[in-house]
Design a protein around this motif. Structure first.
Motif, PDB file in Angstrom:
ATOM      1  N   GLY A  19       0.775  -1.302   0.113  1.00 58.33           N
ATOM      2  CA  GLY A  19      -0.086   0.079   0.150  1.00 58.33           C
ATOM      3  C   GLY A  19       0.877   1.470   0.081  1.00 58.33           C
ATOM      4  N   LYS A  20       1.979   1.180   0.767  1.00 59.65           N
ATOM      5  CA  LYS A  20       2.766   2.262   0.798  1.00 59.65           C
ATOM      6  C   LYS A  20       3.385   2.533  -0.612  1.00 59.65           C
ATOM      7  CE  LYS A  20       6.751   4.165   3.236  1.00 59.65           C
ATOM      8  NZ  LYS A  20       8.024   3.907   4.296  1.00 59.65           N
ATOM      9  N   PHE A  78      -3.243   4.830   3.055  1.00 56.36           N
ATOM     10  CA  PHE A  78      -3.931   5.844   3.717  1.00 56.36           C
ATOM     11  C   PHE A  78      -2.935   6.518   4.665  1.00 56.36           C
ATOM     12  CE2 PHE A  78      -6.044   7.297   7.670  1.00 56.36           C
ATOM     13  CZ  PHE A  78      -6.677   8.343   7.227  1.00 56.36           C
ATOM     14  N   LEU A  79      -2.076   5.856   5.270  1.00 54.78           N
ATOM     15  CA  LEU A  79      -1.248   6.418   6.502  1.00 54.78           C
ATOM     16  C   LEU A  79       0.083   7.063   5.924  1.00 54.78           C
ATOM     17  CD1 LEU A  79      -1.372   3.435   9.042  1.00 54.78           C
ATOM     18  CD2 LEU A  79      -2.561   5.663   9.272  1.00 54.78           C
ATOM     19  N   PHE A  80       0.415   6.211   4.934  1.00 44.96           N
ATOM     20  CA  PHE A  80       2.158   6.862   4.238  1.00 44.96           C
ATOM     21  C   PHE A  80       1.852   7.613   3.087  1.00 44.96           C
ATOM     22  CE2 PHE A  80       2.635   2.825   6.809  1.00 44.96           C
ATOM     23  CZ  PHE A  80       3.426   3.383   7.845  1.00 44.96           C
ATOM     24  N   ASN A  81       0.888   7.693   2.542  1.00 42.82           N
ATOM     25  CA  ASN A  81       0.630   8.605   1.253  1.00 42.82           C
ATOM     26  C   ASN A  81      -0.178   9.838   1.258  1.00 42.82           C
ATOM     27  OD1 ASN A  81       2.259   6.733  -0.218  1.00 42.82           O
ATOM     28  ND2 ASN A  81       0.600   5.582  -0.977  1.00 42.82           N
ATOM     29  N   ARG A  82      -0.583  10.278   2.445  1.00 43.35           N
ATOM     30  CA  ARG A  82      -1.294  11.423   2.813  1.00 43.35           C
ATOM     31  C   ARG A  82      -0.205  12.617   2.617  1.00 43.35           C
ATOM     32  NH1 ARG A  82      -4.255  11.222   8.107  1.00 43.35           N
ATOM     33  NH2 ARG A  82      -2.638  10.328   9.045  1.00 43.35           N
ATOM     34  N   LYS A  83      -0.987  13.694   2.075  1.00 36.45           N
ATOM     35  CA  LYS A  83      -0.091  14.973   1.721  1.00 36.45           C
ATOM     36  C   LYS A  83       0.290  15.611   3.107  1.00 36.45           C
ATOM     37  CE  LYS A  83      -3.118  15.970  -2.074  1.00 36.45           C
ATOM     38  NZ  LYS A  83      -4.010  14.724  -2.067  1.00 36.45           N
ATOM     39  N   ASP A  84      -0.329  15.302   4.216  1.00 36.68           N
ATOM     40  CA  ASP A  84       0.275  15.784   5.661  1.00 36.68           C
ATOM     41  C   ASP A  84       0.947  15.035   6.233  1.00 36.68           C
ATOM     42  OD1 ASP A  84      -1.688  13.947   6.028  1.00 36.68           O
ATOM     43  OD2 ASP A  84      -2.385  14.984   7.859  1.00 36.68           O
ATOM     44  N   THR A  85       1.626  13.788   5.507  1.00 37.63           N
ATOM     45  CA  THR A  85       2.603  12.926   6.336  1.00 37.63           C
ATOM     46  C   THR A  85       3.729  13.680   6.328  1.00 37.63           C
ATOM     47  OG1 THR A  85       1.218  10.997   5.714  1.00 37.63           O
ATOM     48  CG2 THR A  85       3.505  10.709   6.209  1.00 37.63           C
ATOM     49  N   LYS A  86       4.307  13.729   7.316  1.00 39.66           N
ATOM     50  CA  LYS A  86       5.712  14.099   7.577  1.00 39.66           C
ATOM     51  C   LYS A  86       6.618  13.378   8.404  1.00 39.66           C
ATOM     52  CE  LYS A  86       4.208  18.934   7.834  1.00 39.66           C
ATOM     53  NZ  LYS A  86       2.886  18.730   7.925  1.00 39.66           N
ATOM     54  N   LYS A 134      -2.480   3.580  -6.607  1.00 38.56           N
ATOM     55  CA  LYS A 134      -3.174   2.801  -7.763  1.00 38.56           C
ATOM     56  C   LYS A 134      -4.392   2.261  -7.012  1.00 38.56           C
ATOM     57  CE  LYS A 134       0.814   1.080 -10.335  1.00 38.56           C
ATOM     58  NZ  LYS A 134       1.622   2.101 -10.069  1.00 38.56           N
ATOM     59  N   GLU A 135      -5.594   2.978  -6.897  1.00 44.88           N
ATOM     60  CA  GLU A 135      -6.625   2.567  -6.289  1.00 44.88           C
ATOM     61  C   GLU A 135      -7.526   1.429  -6.770  1.00 44.88           C
ATOM     62  OE1 GLU A 135      -9.376   5.574  -4.680  1.00 44.88           O
ATOM     63  OE2 GLU A 135      -8.045   6.908  -4.379  1.00 44.88           O
ATOM     64  N   LYS A 136      -7.260   1.458  -8.201  1.00 46.92           N
ATOM     65  CA  LYS A 136      -7.754   0.200  -8.854  1.00 46.92           C
ATOM     66  C   LYS A 136      -7.293  -1.153  -8.395  1.00 46.92           C
ATOM     67  CE  LYS A 136     -10.289  -0.871 -12.451  1.00 46.92           C
ATOM     68  NZ  LYS A 136     -11.802  -1.112 -12.543  1.00 46.92           N
ATOM     69  N   LEU A 137      -5.952  -1.095  -8.309  1.00 42.48           N
ATOM     70  CA  LEU A 137      -5.411  -2.376  -7.860  1.00 42.48           C
ATOM     71  C   LEU A 137      -5.986  -2.778  -6.347  1.00 42.48           C
ATOM     72  CD1 LEU A 137      -3.269  -4.570  -7.657  1.00 42.48           C
ATOM     73  CD2 LEU A 137      -1.610  -2.941  -6.879  1.00 42.48           C
ATOM     74  N   ALA A 138      -6.244  -1.798  -5.393  1.00 38.41           N
ATOM     75  CA  ALA A 138      -6.712  -1.926  -4.114  1.00 38.41           C
ATOM     76  C   ALA A 138      -8.040  -2.500  -4.226  1.00 38.41           C
ATOM     77  CB  ALA A 138      -6.627  -0.936  -3.178  1.00 38.41           C
ATOM     78  N   LYS A 139      -9.042  -1.748  -5.319  1.00 40.26           N
ATOM     79  CA  LYS A 139     -10.286  -2.409  -5.378  1.00 40.26           C
ATOM     80  C   LYS A 139     -10.452  -3.698  -5.930  1.00 40.26           C
ATOM     81  CE  LYS A 139     -14.167  -0.398  -4.872  1.00 40.26           C
ATOM     82  NZ  LYS A 139     -14.759   0.415  -3.583  1.00 40.26           N
ATOM     83  N   ASN A 140      -9.535  -4.106  -6.846  1.00 39.48           N
ATOM     84  CA  ASN A 140      -9.388  -5.462  -7.364  1.00 39.48           C
ATOM     85  C   ASN A 140      -9.008  -6.520  -6.433  1.00 39.48           C
ATOM     86  OD1 ASN A 140     -10.173  -4.615  -9.923  1.00 39.48           O
ATOM     87  ND2 ASN A 140      -8.415  -4.482 -10.883  1.00 39.48           N
ATOM     88  N   LEU A 141      -8.008  -6.006  -5.452  1.00 40.97           N
ATOM     89  CA  LEU A 141      -7.789  -7.062  -4.511  1.00 40.97           C
ATOM     90  C   LEU A 141      -8.775  -7.369  -3.606  1.00 40.97           C
ATOM     91  CD1 LEU A 141      -4.089  -5.963  -3.284  1.00 40.97           C
ATOM     92  CD2 LEU A 141      -4.510  -8.067  -4.103  1.00 40.97           C
ATOM     93  N   PHE A 146      -3.301  -3.049   2.638  1.00 37.34           N
ATOM     94  CA  PHE A 146      -2.996  -2.259   1.594  1.00 37.34           C
ATOM     95  C   PHE A 146      -3.573  -0.847   1.404  1.00 37.34           C
ATOM     96  CE2 PHE A 146      -3.330  -0.544  -2.698  1.00 37.34           C
ATOM     97  CZ  PHE A 146      -2.148  -1.080  -3.561  1.00 37.34           C
ATOM     98  N   ILE A 147      -4.627  -0.796   1.908  1.00 36.50           N
ATOM     99  CA  ILE A 147      -5.464   0.463   2.068  1.00 36.50           C
ATOM    100  C   ILE A 147      -5.006   1.220   3.365  1.00 36.50           C
ATOM    101  CG2 ILE A 147      -7.848   1.638   2.343  1.00 36.50           C
ATOM    102  CD1 ILE A 147      -8.984  -1.025   0.820  1.00 36.50           C
TER     103      ILE A 147
END
Length: 241
Positions: free
Chosen positions: A17-18, A141-149, A23-30, A136-137
């Motif tokens: 996921g990180k 969510f945790l590592f690809n957010r814009k506010d992640t520092k 690739k949200e399509k990949l997550a959805k297919n999984l 994966f999700i």
């Protein structure tokens, strides 16, 4: 061995996921693939085990309780378990609520594993298969957010750690319960599985057009689970309770 597999399924999903979280399509297919697998495990393994093990005719109530419990947990997780993860509303998901919801969900799934003797039972495979897309999700969510520092990676790792340990802790606690209660816990988990898998399978087709990819993925998930079911029933020569 079982504990290791449970933790690895979460870590693998979060890692994927990180790195592939955009690739949200990949997550959805999984998710769709895992839903086909999960509903088949539910109907071919979990429910037959529940209804053949239990003396009581009230076990169906516990299946319904599982469905209702999952609906309550989704109020906390905002439907994380079946891919309700959108970048524009991620601030609506409070990490503490998410953590509690996912932890309780995974913890309860772990309880019936207490008496599991096989390293790769269909029930365990159902959980592992289900853990991958959720993790994966979660990783995305945790590592690809814009506010992640760099400073915010600590709570993210804590959430991942707690989620990874939830099922093993449930399994540990399950050892202290009377084995006669096993069918009741299994019935609750069956309700959780049934709710999640049916929501994934039935909800994501918005215009009711035929989505051949989705149908193919569900069939593939069902086929994998049936293969495991047939292989398991021949090799195990019956269930233990």
């Amino acid at each position: 061995m079982i504990v290791l597999l449970l933790i690895l399924s979460v870590i693998t999903g979060v890692f994927l996921g990180k790195h592939f979280g955009k690739k949200e399509k990949l997550a959805k297919n999984l998710l769709i693939l895992s839903a086909g697998f999960l509903i088949t495990i539910c109907l071919n393994e979990v429910f037959p085990q529940v209804y053949t093990a239990g003396e009581s005719s009230n076990l169906g109530i516990f299946v319904i309780l599982g469905v209702l419990l999952q609906m309550i947990l989704e109020a906390l997780t905002k439907g994380f378990e079946h891919g309700h993860f959108h970048h524009h509303n991620e601030q609506n998901i409070l990490p503490v609520a998410l953590m509690v919801g996912l932890f309780v969900h995974a913890f309860i799934e772990g309880i019936p594993l207490a008496n599991e003797k096989e390293a790769l039972s269909p029930y365990l495979l159902g959980i592992l298969f289900h853990n991958l897309p959720i993790s994966f999700i979660l990783g995305a969510f945790l590592f690809n957010r814009k506010d992640t520092k760099s400073s915010s990676s600590y709570p993210s790792l804590l959430i991942v750690g707690l989620f990874a340990l939830a099922s093993p802790l449930g399994m540990l606690l399950g050892n202290y319960f009377n084995p006669d209660l096993q069918p009741y816990f299994l019935a609750v988990v069956g309700g959780i599985f049934l709710h999640i898998s049916s929501v994934i399978i039935f909800e994501s087709n918005k215009n009711h057009n035929i989505d051949w990819t989705k149908i193919g993925l569900v069939i593939l998930g069902v086929s994998l689970a049936l293969f495991m079911h047939l292989f398991h029933s021949h090799s195990a020569g019956g269930h233990h309770h």
